[in-house]
Design a protein around this motif. Structure first.
Motif, PDB file in Angstrom:
ATOM      1  N   TYR A   1      27.894  23.998  38.195  1.00 45.55           N
ATOM      2  CA  TYR A   1      29.322  24.350  37.872  1.00 45.55           C
ATOM      3  C   TYR A   1      29.841  23.672  36.662  1.00 45.55           C
ATOM      4  O   TYR A   1      29.220  22.892  35.950  1.00 45.55           O
ATOM      5  CB  TYR A   1      30.075  23.300  38.932  1.00 45.55           C
ATOM      6  CG  TYR A   1      29.999  21.837  39.276  1.00 45.55           C
ATOM      7  CD1 TYR A   1      30.890  21.184  38.253  1.00 45.55           C
ATOM      8  CD2 TYR A   1      29.050  21.433  39.954  1.00 45.55           C
ATOM      9  CE1 TYR A   1      30.945  19.741  38.508  1.00 45.55           C
ATOM     10  CE2 TYR A   1      29.075  19.914  40.060  1.00 45.55           C
ATOM     11  CZ  TYR A   1      29.791  19.219  39.175  1.00 45.55           C
ATOM     12  OH  TYR A   1      29.767  17.967  39.275  1.00 45.55           O
ATOM     13  N   MET A  14      39.383  34.055  45.656  1.00 47.49           N
ATOM     14  CA  MET A  14      38.761  33.942  44.374  1.00 47.49           C
ATOM     15  C   MET A  14      39.393  34.582  43.321  1.00 47.49           C
ATOM     16  O   MET A  14      39.520  34.504  42.168  1.00 47.49           O
ATOM     17  CB  MET A  14      37.195  34.756  44.679  1.00 47.49           C
ATOM     18  CG  MET A  14      36.392  34.484  43.478  1.00 47.49           C
ATOM     19  SD  MET A  14      34.669  35.611  43.719  1.00 47.49           S
ATOM     20  CE  MET A  14      34.070  34.875  45.022  1.00 47.49           C
ATOM     21  N   THR A  42      33.471  25.624  39.823  1.00 50.26           N
ATOM     22  CA  THR A  42      34.227  25.204  38.717  1.00 50.26           C
ATOM     23  C   THR A  42      35.054  23.778  39.263  1.00 50.26           C
ATOM     24  O   THR A  42      35.659  23.920  40.214  1.00 50.26           O
ATOM     25  CB  THR A  42      35.281  26.145  38.403  1.00 50.26           C
ATOM     26  OG1 THR A  42      34.777  27.260  37.789  1.00 50.26           O
ATOM     27  CG2 THR A  42      36.075  25.570  36.894  1.00 50.26           C
ATOM     28  N   THR A 101      30.033  34.750  49.086  1.00 50.06           N
ATOM     29  CA  THR A 101      29.882  34.746  47.555  1.00 50.06           C
ATOM     30  C   THR A 101      30.412  33.342  47.131  1.00 50.06           C
ATOM     31  O   THR A 101      31.230  32.852  47.806  1.00 50.06           O
ATOM     32  CB  THR A 101      30.447  35.753  46.954  1.00 50.06           C
ATOM     33  OG1 THR A 101      31.818  36.051  47.525  1.00 50.06           O
ATOM     34  CG2 THR A 101      29.845  37.126  47.410  1.00 50.06           C
ATOM     35  N   THR A 104      36.705  24.097  44.489  1.00 46.14           N
ATOM     36  CA  THR A 104      36.018  25.370  44.208  1.00 46.14           C
ATOM     37  C   THR A 104      34.540  25.216  43.626  1.00 46.14           C
ATOM     38  O   THR A 104      33.827  25.890  43.078  1.00 46.14           O
ATOM     39  CB  THR A 104      36.695  26.349  43.019  1.00 46.14           C
ATOM     40  OG1 THR A 104      37.210  25.177  42.042  1.00 46.14           O
ATOM     41  CG2 THR A 104      37.938  26.714  43.628  1.00 46.14           C
ATOM     42  N   LEU A 158      40.598  33.113  39.564  1.00 47.44           N
ATOM     43  CA  LEU A 158      40.539  33.958  38.492  1.00 47.44           C
ATOM     44  C   LEU A 158      41.884  34.215  37.651  1.00 47.44           C
ATOM     45  O   LEU A 158      41.852  33.839  36.426  1.00 47.44           O
ATOM     46  CB  LEU A 158      40.013  35.248  38.367  1.00 47.44           C
ATOM     47  CG  LEU A 158      38.376  35.234  39.045  1.00 47.44           C
ATOM     48  CD1 LEU A 158      37.775  36.532  39.425  1.00 47.44           C
ATOM     49  CD2 LEU A 158      37.542  34.382  37.416  1.00 47.44           C
ATOM     50  N   TYR A 177      32.537  30.661  44.567  1.00 49.70           N
ATOM     51  CA  TYR A 177      33.650  30.906  43.446  1.00 49.70           C
ATOM     52  C   TYR A 177      32.997  31.194  42.114  1.00 49.70           C
ATOM     53  O   TYR A 177      32.091  30.602  42.024  1.00 49.70           O
ATOM     54  CB  TYR A 177      34.517  29.763  43.683  1.00 49.70           C
ATOM     55  CG  TYR A 177      35.513  29.351  44.876  1.00 49.70           C
ATOM     56  CD1 TYR A 177      36.561  30.326  45.126  1.00 49.70           C
ATOM     57  CD2 TYR A 177      34.988  28.799  46.005  1.00 49.70           C
ATOM     58  CE1 TYR A 177      37.354  30.108  46.233  1.00 49.70           C
ATOM     59  CE2 TYR A 177      35.516  28.656  47.113  1.00 49.70           C
ATOM     60  CZ  TYR A 177      36.967  29.393  47.313  1.00 49.70           C
ATOM     61  OH  TYR A 177      37.597  29.380  48.493  1.00 49.70           O
ATOM     62  N   PRO A 178      33.967  31.613  41.414  1.00 50.23           N
ATOM     63  CA  PRO A 178      33.264  31.965  40.030  1.00 50.23           C
ATOM     64  C   PRO A 178      33.015  30.411  39.073  1.00 50.23           C
ATOM     65  O   PRO A 178      33.804  29.545  39.306  1.00 50.23           O
ATOM     66  CB  PRO A 178      34.283  32.617  39.407  1.00 50.23           C
ATOM     67  CG  PRO A 178      35.630  32.420  39.742  1.00 50.23           C
ATOM     68  CD  PRO A 178      35.189  32.105  41.444  1.00 50.23           C
ATOM     69  N   THR A 179      32.017  30.440  38.389  1.00 49.86           N
ATOM     70  CA  THR A 179      31.646  29.581  37.503  1.00 49.86           C
ATOM     71  C   THR A 179      32.542  29.842  36.328  1.00 49.86           C
ATOM     72  O   THR A 179      31.893  30.573  35.406  1.00 49.86           O
ATOM     73  CB  THR A 179      30.310  29.167  37.353  1.00 49.86           C
ATOM     74  OG1 THR A 179      29.758  28.824  38.765  1.00 49.86           O
ATOM     75  CG2 THR A 179      29.973  28.102  36.535  1.00 49.86           C
ATOM     76  N   LEU A 180      33.640  29.289  35.946  1.00 45.26           N
ATOM     77  CA  LEU A 180      33.975  29.562  34.606  1.00 45.26           C
ATOM     78  C   LEU A 180      33.654  28.776  33.550  1.00 45.26           C
ATOM     79  O   LEU A 180      32.969  27.794  33.609  1.00 45.26           O
ATOM     80  CB  LEU A 180      35.644  29.282  34.928  1.00 45.26           C
ATOM     81  CG  LEU A 180      36.450  29.959  36.166  1.00 45.26           C
ATOM     82  CD1 LEU A 180      37.752  29.521  36.336  1.00 45.26           C
ATOM     83  CD2 LEU A 180      36.489  31.481  35.736  1.00 45.26           C
TER      84      LEU A 180
END
Length: 248
Positions: A42, A1, A112, A231, A137, A5, A233-236
Motif C-alpha cells: 500500500y 471503490m 492506500t 477485489t 482502504t 478514485l 481498493y486501489p493502490t494509489l
C-alpha cells in the motif's frame, strides 16, 4: 471503490504560507539497500490543512515518522522503517509495538493509507502535530480475497518532535522531500527526535475533524473491520512521495 478514485484529488496538500519552516539544509546519508517490506504494497497519500506546508522540515519529519511507524508494525520489525527512524526514536518510543509481532505471519497488504496533517504548532524545543490516519482502504489479502483493516473512522494521533540543538545553515544543500519513490533512501530525520507519540489524541474534537478530512464520504467507507471483498481498493500513487537521493 469508485468514490475513493473520484475523491483522490482532495488528497493533494493545501499548502499555504510557510509558517512551519525551519532551516532545511542537511547532508544526505544514503542507506544502500533499503526498501519497503515486501509484504507492504500500500502507499501513503498526504494532505494538510490550509497554511501547513507539507514540504517544511517539521512536516517532513512528521511524514517520515508516521510512515515509518506503520511500516515497522506491518513489517514486524524496526528495520522495516525508514533510514534514521531508530535513532530518531531511540530514547522515546516503546518498541513493543514492533517486537512482539516477530513470531506471527506477515500479511500481504494492499491499498492506500490516507494521512492528513491537521495541526502543526511550534513548541519550546520543536513542534507539536495532530495527524489523521485513515487506513480503512488498506486491505489484507487472504486466499484470494481482501479484508479491510478497520471500519470507517480515522484515527487522530498526536506527535511531539524536537528540533536539533543547532539547526544547519540555510546555505547547506537542501534535502529534496518529494518524488515518485515510495520511501526515502536517505535519513530525512536529519537529527530531529520524536519525543512523544499518542495513538489516540486527548482532544476528542480531533476525531470529528479527522473524519471530515478523509477523501471519501463516511457512508462509502467499510462500516466495520474484516469485511471480505473480491477485489482490493486501489493502490494509489504516493503523495508527496520521496525522491531518488542517489540520483540528485
Amino acid at each position: 471503490m469508485a468514490t475513493v478514485l473520484a475523491a483522490v484529488l482532495l488528497s493533494v496538500s493545501a499548502c499555504g504560507p510557510d509558517e512551519a519552516t525551519t532551516p532545511t539544509g542537511t547532508t544526505k546519508t544514503v542507506v544502500k539497500g533499503y526498501s519497503v517490506p515486501e509484504n507492504v504494497n500500500y502507499n501513503f497519500r498526504w494532505s494538510a490543512e490550509a497554511g501547513i506546508d507539507l514540504f517544511s522540515r517539521p512536516a517532513v519529519v512528521v511524514r517520515a515518522y508516521m510512515e515509518s511507524y506503520y511500516l515497522a508494525i506491518h513489517g514486524h520489525a524496526l528495520a522495516a522503517s525508514y533510514p534514521g527512524f531508530a535513532d530518531a526514536t531511540s530514547q522515546q518510543l516503546d518498541r513493543v509495538d514492533f517486537d512482539y509481532w516477530n513470531d506471527l505471519e506477515l500479511e500481504r497488504l494492499v491499498g492506500t493509507q490516507f494521512e492528513h496533517l491537521l495541526a502543526l504548532a511550534p513548541t519550546e524545543d520543536g513542534w507539536a502535530a495532530t495527524v489523521c490516519s485513515g487506513n480503512y482502504t488498506v486491505m489484507a489479502e487472504k486466499d484470494g480475497r481482501f479484508f479491510n483493516l478497520t471500519g470507517p473512522s480515522p484515527q487522530a494521533e498526536t506527535l511531539r518532535i524536537v528540533a536539533p540543538e543547532q539547526t544547519l545553515p540555510t546555505t547547506s544543500e537542501p534535502l529534496a522531500v518529494e518524488g515518485a519513490e515510495r520511501a526515502p533512501s536517505a535519513d530525512v530525520f536529519a537529527g530531529w527526535k520524536i519525543a512523544e507519540h499518542e495513538q489516540a489524541a486527548r482532544d476528542q474534537s480531533a476525531y470529528a475533524e479527522c473524519d471530515s478530512r478523509m477523501p471519501d464520504a463516511r457512508d462509502a467507507r467499510p462500516q466495520k473491520a474484516n469485511l471480505p471483498h473480491d477485489t482490493p481498493y486501489p493502490t494509489l500513487a504516493p503523495y508527496p512521495g520521496w525522491p531518488r537521493y542517489d540520483e540528485n
